[in-house]
Write a protein that holds these residues in place. Structure first.
Motif, PDB file in Angstrom:
ATOM      1  N   ASN A  98       0.842  -1.289   0.096  1.00 41.90           N
ATOM      2  CA  ASN A  98       0.085   0.018   0.053  1.00 41.90           C
ATOM      3  C   ASN A  98       0.892   1.342   0.014  1.00 41.90           C
ATOM      4  OD1 ASN A  98      -2.828  -1.106   0.231  1.00 41.90           O
ATOM      5  ND2 ASN A  98      -1.590  -2.187   1.989  1.00 41.90           N
ATOM      6  N   LYS A  99       1.751   1.281  -0.850  1.00 47.97           N
ATOM      7  CA  LYS A  99       2.752   2.437  -0.747  1.00 47.97           C
ATOM      8  C   LYS A  99       1.995   3.766  -1.357  1.00 47.97           C
ATOM      9  CE  LYS A  99       6.958   0.211  -1.923  1.00 47.97           C
ATOM     10  NZ  LYS A  99       7.639   0.381  -0.826  1.00 47.97           N
ATOM     11  N   ASN A 100       0.830   4.015  -1.963  1.00 49.00           N
ATOM     12  CA  ASN A 100       0.135   4.941  -1.860  1.00 49.00           C
ATOM     13  C   ASN A 100      -0.143   5.702  -0.394  1.00 49.00           C
ATOM     14  OD1 ASN A 100      -1.775   2.929  -1.570  1.00 49.00           O
ATOM     15  ND2 ASN A 100      -3.424   4.368  -1.607  1.00 49.00           N
ATOM     16  N   ARG A 101      -0.204   4.905   0.621  1.00 47.29           N
ATOM     17  CA  ARG A 101      -0.576   5.565   1.891  1.00 47.29           C
ATOM     18  C   ARG A 101       0.617   6.104   2.275  1.00 47.29           C
ATOM     19  NH1 ARG A 101      -3.343   0.096   4.342  1.00 47.29           N
ATOM     20  NH2 ARG A 101      -5.036  -0.046   2.890  1.00 47.29           N
ATOM     21  N   HIS A 102       2.065   6.146   2.050  1.00 51.53           N
ATOM     22  CA  HIS A 102       3.144   6.588   2.545  1.00 51.53           C
ATOM     23  C   HIS A 102       4.186   6.778   1.364  1.00 51.53           C
ATOM     24  CE1 HIS A 102       2.275   2.301   3.703  1.00 51.53           C
ATOM     25  NE2 HIS A 102       3.206   2.317   2.661  1.00 51.53           N
ATOM     26  N   LYS A 103       3.733   7.659   0.326  1.00 48.39           N
ATOM     27  CA  LYS A 103       4.590   7.742  -0.651  1.00 48.39           C
ATOM     28  C   LYS A 103       6.295   8.033  -0.544  1.00 48.39           C
ATOM     29  CE  LYS A 103       0.947   8.772  -4.062  1.00 48.39           C
ATOM     30  NZ  LYS A 103      -0.086   9.836  -4.133  1.00 48.39           N
ATOM     31  N   ASP A 104       6.217   8.706   0.494  1.00 53.40           N
ATOM     32  CA  ASP A 104       8.023   9.433   0.874  1.00 53.40           C
ATOM     33  C   ASP A 104       8.425   8.696   1.937  1.00 53.40           C
ATOM     34  OD1 ASP A 104       7.551  11.124  -1.482  1.00 53.40           O
ATOM     35  OD2 ASP A 104       6.652  12.625   0.091  1.00 53.40           O
TER      36      ASP A 104
END
Length: 192
Positions: A28-34
């Motif tokens: 779920n990288k979209n929840r914590h992009k950076d």
């Protein structure tokens, strides 16, 4: 002799939880992009000295919350974990808002209140603002609803606030704090 209620996990439980959290983080990288998992894990391991944060995350997981990192607070140097299950966590439904509401019920009392259960887990209920932030990361609670932190002026009058997501919008409602429904629970936040 008093029995201590230790809020800690065994090393095996910690290892299983960290693996689960890492897998969810990577899916779920979209929840914590950076953000990078290694930094999150390092922070969790630093906190594993007292182990209470991992224990709280495990409680979130056990009750169906599917906790995931949704942000980082630079001011406090803390990662924010929110419950990210598609619907309200199954193990945290059918609860009235708080202890006062629970005690006021004469019959058909639920087993617990959202505020008490969150406190026992070492987490806090999401605020309305945090709930709106969560909805920017996906569509949550399309069939369920959740109590959120209620302003004291509303609570003093016997009410409490709950939210859900319908028709591509967050809706904010009010109800008597002593009410409870099978589809209403709460989402939590934990700072690590």
């Amino acid at each position: 002799m008093a029995i201590e209620n230790k809020k800690e996990l065994s090393s095996e439980q910690s290892s299983v939880l960290l693996k689960t959290l890492k897998n969810r983080f990577e899916k779920n990288k979209n929840r914590h992009k950076d953000l990078e998992w290694d930094n999150v894990q390092a922070k969790l391991e630093v906190n594993s000295g007292n182990n209470e944060k991992l224990w709280s995350l495990n409680e979130m997981e056990k009750t169906g919350g599917e906790p995931d990192v949704v942000g980082y607070d630079e001011k406090t140097d803390e990662y924010l974990f929110y419950d990210c299950s598609a619907e309200s966590p199954k193990g945290r439904r059918s609860l009235c808002y708080d202890r006062e509401a629970l005690d006021s019920r004469k019959e058909h009392k639920p087993e617990n209140s959202a505020i008490d259960m969150a406190a026992s887990m070492g987490i806090e209920l999401l605020t309305e603002e945090q709930y709106r932030e969560l909805q920017q990361l996906g569509n949550f609670d399309m069939k369920t609803s959740n109590w959120v932190k209620t302003p004291s002026e509303i609570r003093k009058l016997g009410g409490a606030i709950f939210v859900d997501f319908r028709y591509n919008n967050v809706f904010v409602y009010h109800n008597g704090a002593s009410s409870y429904y099978a589809v209403r629970g709460f989402r939590g936040v934990l700072r690590v």
